[in-house]
Design an enzyme around this catalytic site. Structure first.
Site, short mmCIF file in Angstrom:
data_model
loop_
_atom_site.label_atom_id
_atom_site.label_comp_id
_atom_site.label_asym_id
_atom_site.label_seq_id
_atom_site.Cartn_x
_atom_site.Cartn_y
_atom_site.Cartn_z
N ASP A 233 -0.75 -8.87 9.13
CA ASP A 233 -1.37 -9.40 10.33
C ASP A 233 -0.90 -8.20 11.50
O ASP A 233 -1.78 -7.94 12.23
CB ASP A 233 -0.88 -10.77 10.64
N ILE B 17 -8.46 -22.96 17.47
CA ILE B 17 -8.81 -22.10 18.54
C ILE B 17 -10.20 -22.39 19.09
O ILE B 17 -10.46 -22.31 20.36
CB ILE B 17 -8.69 -20.52 18.20
N LYS C 139 -9.87 -10.44 13.89
CA LYS C 139 -9.43 -8.83 13.85
C LYS C 139 -10.12 -8.39 12.65
O LYS C 139 -10.14 -7.06 12.54
CB LYS C 139 -7.94 -9.13 13.35
N GLY D 78 -0.78 -19.03 19.84
CA GLY D 78 -0.74 -20.69 20.39
C GLY D 78 -2.42 -20.65 20.65
O GLY D 78 -3.07 -19.59 21.02
N LYS E 54 -3.23 -5.34 13.72
CA LYS E 54 -3.03 -4.88 14.98
C LYS E 54 -2.83 -3.61 15.32
O LYS E 54 -3.40 -3.14 16.28
CB LYS E 54 -2.10 -6.05 15.76
#
Ligand code: ADP
Ligand code: ASP
Ligand code: MG
Length: 920
Positions: A776, A572, A677, A897, A780
């Site tokens: 995960d 990323i 996160k 992505g 969120k």
């Protein structure tokens, strides 16, 4: 000794040396063309002799002096018809600085430029070849300090010019120049010998010697132009320019005498191309003098005024006037235009691209000065003219209130302080009277309105005398306590900010002082001229460059210049760097957003840069210049740059230790942008303190990409909350992987088969259990829950894991994948039941705001529900709120992505820029 120096001074003052005159270069060799060349000969010398009634010293007549005499006779016989000087804008004046004529090749270049200028008439002022004036001063210094080496040094001067002439000239031109050169050198040798014996050189003697560089360069240039078939004359400006010395480093032109001199000279040399010496002139008493160091600019300006020229072009070695000394400034920019006042202030305060006196003569007639780079003809240069012209031509620039910065070093501040000064008329006059008596030059003055102290800056070398003069002048007042002290602060510099009316524009000086404060620079004194073109501050000399850079970048870098540190150049992070690389110039040019990556750090190494990493090459640069990773050093580097107004750290890792630093960074004023996160889903109190910090300060913390990658989820939620809507529930498919799996888990396919397919396609983590466990998604959910105001811990969220209980402890992902088919039955059953009821299975996260709960589980949805129609790895999030109660607000799109995640981070960076004031 005294009489010897007087004698030297007298002989130097008499223009008794033959005028070295290539205008008549061929005379001595071709007597037959003598007559036709007569008018070209500068008669002003002999005529000056006549005017002053001086006689030639015995033994001084040379061949050309004799020619002078005969030409004078001719002129007296009126066989020469005097031509009137055609003043006006048919004339274009050029001035070429020392570097422009520094080598023979460069002199040829200059000749080309002159020939190509299609102006009807051209007057070219030329400096000595670079370094030559220094060499000439050095000769004087050596001779007067009785250092024999002046002889060898003079040979170097001779050799330099003789070599250059050989490169440029041939035939008669070369011979006549060399003969003149040798003659001059012989004369200089004799004069230097006299100085050596006397151990002293008078000022006029010095001026006579040092001016030779210009005499030689002007002659050589004129001969090169002639060689190119263009008729031209050279002018020894000592015959034309008349000036009155006013102090040891200043002279005032006498325009009326100079005008007469010029008209006389022109009448005898009516040329369309004239090559004139810069720097040198004569006094009204006909004593050779100079316009003092760097004075050729001034010569050109005076000539421009005398000719009423169309413009004066000053050719030098930089593209124009920079917003700060390019050798000191940080990314100084070229100024397209400057008003006369601004240029004057810049040059007075140390921008040596232009001699400070250059402005006044041309300003009188509104003649523009153009500063251009001889080495870069494509650069248009800087135009200096009346502000009204600038206003017409360049509206935008006027809005830019600060044009540039200049500095003067080697100053000392003198502070005269005492209660007895207030209300006592004449104190200032007494102070400055004493300063004047020691001949010191006061550069700036500042007096507090309480009249308790007067402080002023003088050159360091003059401060001792000034302090002593003040001590003695105010002895009584000091003894009586009316004055408390005369204090000297040594090692100071002046920093001047210059700009049309800048001081009258609210906020400009605040910004200046703010920038100095941010760079921790202590301001010792301040002065603002009431012209309002200038604000001057006195600072410590060691702070000077730092101060210059700090204020320059504050005014010249875009307000939204952001120094960025990128942590984690993995998939990323590196995608983000590539996106930044591709978009940087558009952002800069169109939106005035200047993003500079000052550092990139991975767990092992880091790459740091002072002004911004070249993102096209960051990978190679990291390999070449990378150093061992050190997070503290990294952050200090990125934030420690005083010249860039904002700092942002972009954390592209998923590391909780890095997230643990956010608090500290925000406290330091570092903005944080992250897709990580860990901070927002970690311990509640850590999250709450981060948010509190963010609210209390103007430091920003953006984390849009923590949920749904680039999809606008956090921002949508914020928008709803900030506009007063009440969130009832947020329900969504937050995992791209699980979205893909359940979108394809149909038509009787086995769950394990779909998981294997997703893994194959690269949609899962290397170990698919990381996705199937639901942690995960739970992170969120907690992020959105907290964003909605719920005070929940991660452990408060029940998570339905899709990893069968017996496989949770499998050693490897491979083993897990092998075992998974054994448990297909479990989910196939649920899938069939749903199917039979006309529904689909979806793995969702839910924030139930009404009941202050969150959960992550498999849920069934009717086939016409928006969640049932997803494709690929899309995320979908439904906000049910008071406003969107019947139909939820839905955000849907690819939520995983590298490209979209990096895009999400990028848009947070731009959001930061817009919070910092970028245009929309
Ligand atoms: P020349 O020999 O052509 O007269 P100078 O050396 O006198 O040249 O002046 C040009 C130099 O002035 C440049 O090379 C540059 O380093 C320096 N300089 C200082 N301040 C400025 C400024 N604000 N803008 C442009 N040049 C500057
Ligand atoms: N040659 C002189 C000097 O170096 C004048 C000039 O170049 O402007 O000071
Ligand atoms: Mg100069």
């Amino acid at each position: 000794m005294a009489s010897l120096s007087a004698a030297i001074s007298r002989s130097s003052s008499s223009p008794c040396f033959p005028p070295p005159n290539p205008n008549t270069a061929s005379l001595s060799h071709h007597r037959n063309i003598f007559h036709s060349q007569c008018r070209a000969f500068p008669l002003s010398r002999p005529s000056l002799f006549l005017r002053k009634g001086l006689t030639l010293p015995p033994g001084r007549e040379s061949q050309s002096t004799r020619i002078c005499a005969s030409v004078a006779d001719v002129s007296l016989n009126l066989s020469v018809e005097e031509k009137q000087l055609p003043k006006g804008d048919t004339w274009s004046v050029h001035k070429f600085g020392g570097t422009c004529v520094g080598t023979s090749q460069r002199i040829k270049n200059v000749a080309d430029i002159i020939i190509k200028d299609d102006s009807e008439r051209k007057l070219v002022v030329v400096s000595a070849m670079s370094k030559v004036t220094d060499m000439m001063y050095d000769l004087i210094n050596k001779a007067q300090s009785r250092d024999e080496n002046y002889v060898a040094a003079l040979d170097v001067v001779l050799e330099k010019h003789s070599q250059t002439a050989h490169d440029l000239l041939d035939g008669d031109h070369l011979a006549s120049f060399l003969s003149q050169l040798h003659q001059d050198i012989n004369n200089l040798k004799a004069m230097l010998r006299a100085i050596y014996i006397a151990g002293h050189a008078t000022e006029s003697f010095t001026d006579f010697v040092v001016g030779h560089g210009e005499l030689w360069s002007a002659q050589m240039l004129s001969l090169v132009i002639r060689k190119n078939g263009v008729d031209c004359k050279w002018m020894d400006t000592r015959e034309v320019l008349i000036v009155n010395p006013t102090s040891s480093n200043q002279v005032d032109p006498d325009y009326s005498l100079s005008q007469q001199g010029l008209e006389k000279w022109y009448s005898l040399n009516p040329a369309k191309v004239i090559i004139a010496t810069g720097f040198i002139a004569s006094t009204p008493q006909n004593i050779p003098t100079t316009l003092k160091r760097d004075g050729s600019d001034f010569s050109a300006a005076i000539m421009g005024a005398l000719f009423r020229a169309r413009q004066v072009t000053i050719w030098t070695d930089v593209d124009g006037v920079f917003s700060a000394d390019p050798r000191k400034g940080f990314e100084a920019v070229i100024l397209k235009t400057l008003s006369y006042q601004e240029a004057w202030e810049m040059s007075y305060f140390g921008a040596n691209v232009l001699h400070p006196r250059t402005i006044i003569p041309v300003m009188r007639y509104g003649i523009p000065i153009i500063i251009r780079n001889i080495f870069n003809l494509s650069a248009p240069g800087t135009k200096i003219c009346h502000p009204s012209v600038i206003e017409d031509e360049d509206k935008q620039d006027l809005q830019n209130f600060v044009k540039g910065f200049a500095t003067i070093d080697n100053l000392a501040l003198v502070n005269v302080e005492g209660t007895g000064m207030a209300g006592v008329p004449g104190t200032a006059s007494a102070i400055f009277g004493a300063v004047k008596d020691v001949g010191a030059n006061v550069i700036m003055i500042s007096q507090a309105s309480s009249e308790h102290s007067v402080c002023f800056a003088v050159p360091e070398k003059e401060v001792k005398a000034v302090a002593e003069a003040l001590q003695s002048r105010f002895r009584q007042a000091l003894d009586a306590g009316r004055l408390s002290q005369v204090a000297v602060v040594p090692n100071c510099s002046i920093l001047a900010a210059v700009g049309q009316k800048m001081a009258s524009t609210p906020g400009v000086s605040a910004t200046l002082f703010n920038a100095l404060a941010k760079a921790s620079i202590n301001v010792r004194a301040i002065a603002q001229g009431c012209s309002e073109y200038n604000i001057t501050v006195v600072i410590k000399r060691e702070d000077c460059i730092k101060a210059l850079r700090a204020v320059h970048s504050r005014f010249y870098l875009s307000r939204t210049t952001i120094a960025m540190g990128i942590i984690g150049p993995g998939l990323i992070g590196s995608t983000l760097l590539d996106q930044l690389r591709d978009q940087a110039s558009v952002l800069k040019e169109e939106f005035n957003i200047d993003l500079r990556v000052m550092g990139i750090i991975s767990s092992k190494s880091m790459l740091l840069s002072e002004s911004g990493i070249d993102l096209a090459r960051w990978r190679e640069l990291r390999d070449e210049k990378g150093e061992v990773a050190n997070l503290d050093k990294f952050v200090h580097h990125v934030h420690g740059n005083h010249f860039i107004p904002n700092t942002a750290i972009v954390d592209c890792t998923s590391d909780s230790i890095i997230a643990g630093h956010y608090n500290d960074w925000l406290r330091k004023g570092i903005h944080v942008v992250t897709p990580n996160k860990k901070a927002n889903s970690g311990p509640l109190d850590q999250y709450l303190s981060l948010r509190a910090l963010q609210r209390q300060s103007y430091t920003h913390y953006f984390y849009e990409a923590t949920v749904g990658a680039g999809l606008p989820i956090i921002s949508t939620l914020r928008g709803l909350l900030e506009t007063g809507d009440r969130i009832l529930q947020i329900e969504g498919i937050f995992s791209g992987t699980l979205s893909y799996i359940f979108n394809n888990f149909k038509d009787g396919r086995a769950f394990s088969e779909v998981v294997a397919e997703a893994k194959e396609a690269g949609y899962t983590e290397p170990d698919p259990r990381d996705d199937l466990s639901g942690t995960d998604v739970a992170r969120k959910v907690i992020i959105l829950a907290r964003e909605s105001g719920l005070k929940l811990e991660l452990s408060d969220i029940p998570v339905e894991s899709l990893v069968p209980e017996p496989l949770r402890d499998c050693a490897s992902a491979q083993e897990f994948m092998q075992q998974l088919p054994k448990f297909d039955q479990l989910l196939s059953k649920k899938q069939e039941e749903a199917e039979n009821a006309g529904e689909v299975l979806r793995y969702v996260g839910v924030v139930d705001v009404t009941n202050k709960k969150g959960t992550v589980e498999l849920r069934r949805y009717k086939k016409d529900h928006p969640f049932a129609h997803l494709s690929g790895s899309d995320n979908i999030i439904a906000f049910t709120t008071r406003r969107y109660q019947n139909q939820p607000l839905i955000v849907r799109g690819p939520g995983a992505g590298a490209q979209v995640t990096a895009g999400g981070i990028f848009s947070d960076i731009l959001r930061l820029a817009s919070y910092l004031g970028a245009p929309s």
